[in-house]
Design an enzyme around this catalytic site. Structure first.
Site, short mmCIF file in Angstrom:
data_model
loop_
_atom_site.label_atom_id
_atom_site.label_comp_id
_atom_site.label_asym_id
_atom_site.label_seq_id
_atom_site.Cartn_x
_atom_site.Cartn_y
_atom_site.Cartn_z
N TYR A 103 -2.22 -0.24 10.05
CA TYR A 103 -2.41 -0.78 8.70
C TYR A 103 -1.13 -0.67 7.89
O TYR A 103 -0.67 -1.63 7.27
CB TYR A 103 -3.55 -0.04 8.00
CG TYR A 103 -3.68 -0.38 6.54
CD1 TYR A 103 -4.05 -1.65 6.12
CD2 TYR A 103 -3.41 0.58 5.56
CE1 TYR A 103 -4.16 -1.96 4.77
CE2 TYR A 103 -3.51 0.28 4.21
CZ TYR A 103 -3.89 -0.99 3.82
OH TYR A 103 -3.99 -1.30 2.49
N SER A 148 0.83 -1.21 0.00
CA SER A 148 0.00 0.00 0.00
C SER A 148 0.86 1.25 0.00
O SER A 148 1.98 1.25 0.53
CB SER A 148 -0.90 0.00 1.24
OG SER A 148 -1.52 1.25 1.43
#
Length: 356
Positions: free
Chosen positions: A179, A154
């Site tokens: 995350y 990501s």
């Protein structure tokens, strides 16, 4: 482009985890249209409306003119026994790990879900790849093992980096959300398994993917829901934010080009590579909202304007993302091309049809 570049191989078996998710669905759909055999797995969790996930799976299960074959298994990659059984039964050649607990803000509310899926689940995939890859050394087996593991990282790994655009060799050791920390951990784990066990692996740092049938927790989707319901939208950091929005078709094309092209060995004999996939054209949040208003107006046939509630920056969020895609262009002669105007219009038309 790489001198050893290979086109998509329709004779391979492709395993996609997170197949009922946004990117997983569109990638599976593309591979089926190409005539490939696709094995999909998803736990259908309720992080967002499961009806959308079931709708995606229903589309994948429809007969097509292509010779693609789709098999779906409901399961969780954090279940090691299930993952091993899946690999042993279907013997995939290429694995695309897209199953993960997504969302920066949700990682603050529910951190356990991120460790379970993004760390333990990914470890189980790596272990299954390791044992499958070992089959290549078995003279009595006709299975060639895992030829390539492609996994989702990501843009969040870049944290609050000031240097832009973000390049793959930038410092990414100061994540600002759990995350992001799990995604950076995935890259480190994959590199280690590639170094130790020679598993070819490629990590993809996705930059704000959007489009029809997308995730309802993403800003463009939740904004649209609130705008059409006459509710105010929350504009964080008082609108002083920007994102490198990447249309889903561009993402899928980029992944497709990478699938049959595992990395070559580096100086440590690891076959591991990380690429940014972004639009290389960040948009200011206020322009993005203005463009979404215009797209919804066109789709519904009347003027649509958002009521805005300006708020400070959210915990764990970052002010901007901007992808350097030099490596992606160099190795695969590919650059995302969809404009935010065209992409949001396609989303808005799909969204409004669903409201009718």
């Amino acid at each position: 482009m790489r001198s050893d570049y290979k086109e998509l191989d329709k004779t391979k078996t492709y395993l996609i985890t997170g197949a009922a998710g946004f990117i997983g669905y569109f990638l599976a759909k593309r591979l089926l249209e190409r005539g490939c055999r696709v094995i999909g797995i998803d736990n259908i969790n309720d992080y967002y409306d499961v009806a959308l996930k079931h709708a995606r799976l229903e589309e994948l299960g429809k007969p097509t003119d292509s010779s693609g074959q789709f098999t779906f298994i409901k399961g969780d990659i954090s279940d090691k026994e299930m993952v091993n059984h899946l690999f042993n039964k279907y013997r995939p050649n290429i694995v695309v790990n897209l199953a993960a607990q997504a969302g920066v803000r949700y990682s603050i509310e529910n951190p356990d879900a991120y460790i379970q899926s993004n760390i333990i689940g990914f470890f189980n995939i790596l272990e299954a790849c390791r044992h499958s890859y070992a089959e290549t050394n078995n003279p009595n087996s006709d299975y060639k093992g895992i030829e390539h593991l492609v996994y989702a990282s990501s843009s969040s790994v870049y944290g609050a980096n000031k240097k832009v655009p973000f390049a793959e060799d930038d410092f990414v050791d100061k994540p600002v959300s759990l995350y992001a920390a799990t995604k950076k951990s995935n890259e480190l784990m994959a590199y280690n398994y590639s170094h130790l066990y020679k598993i070819p692996a490629t990590g993809l740092r996705f930059f704000t993917v959007y489009g029809p049938m997308g995730r309802p927790d993403m800003a463009y989707f939740s904004f649209s829901q609130k705008i059409m319901a006459g509710e105010p939208i929350k504009v964080f950091n008082h609108g002083d934010m920007y994102r490198d929005f990447t249309y889903i078709d561009d993402i899928v094309t980029g992944v497709e080009k990478i699938l049959c092209n595992p990395p070559n060995e580096d100086e440590m004999q690891a076959r591991h590579k990380v690429y940014n996939i972004g639009n290389n054209k960040p948009e200011q949040l206020m322009y993005f909202i203005e463009t979404l208003e215009k797209a919804l107006s066109k789709a519904v046939g009347r003027s649509v304007t958002a009521r805005k509630e300006y708020l400070p920056m959210q915990m764990g969020d970052v002010p901007g993302t901007y992808a350097d895609i030099t490596a992606l262009e160099r190795d695969f002669d590919f650059k995302p091309s969809a404009s935010i105007e065209d992409g949001l219009l396609k989303f808005a038309q799909w969204f409004i049809r669903g409201q009718a």
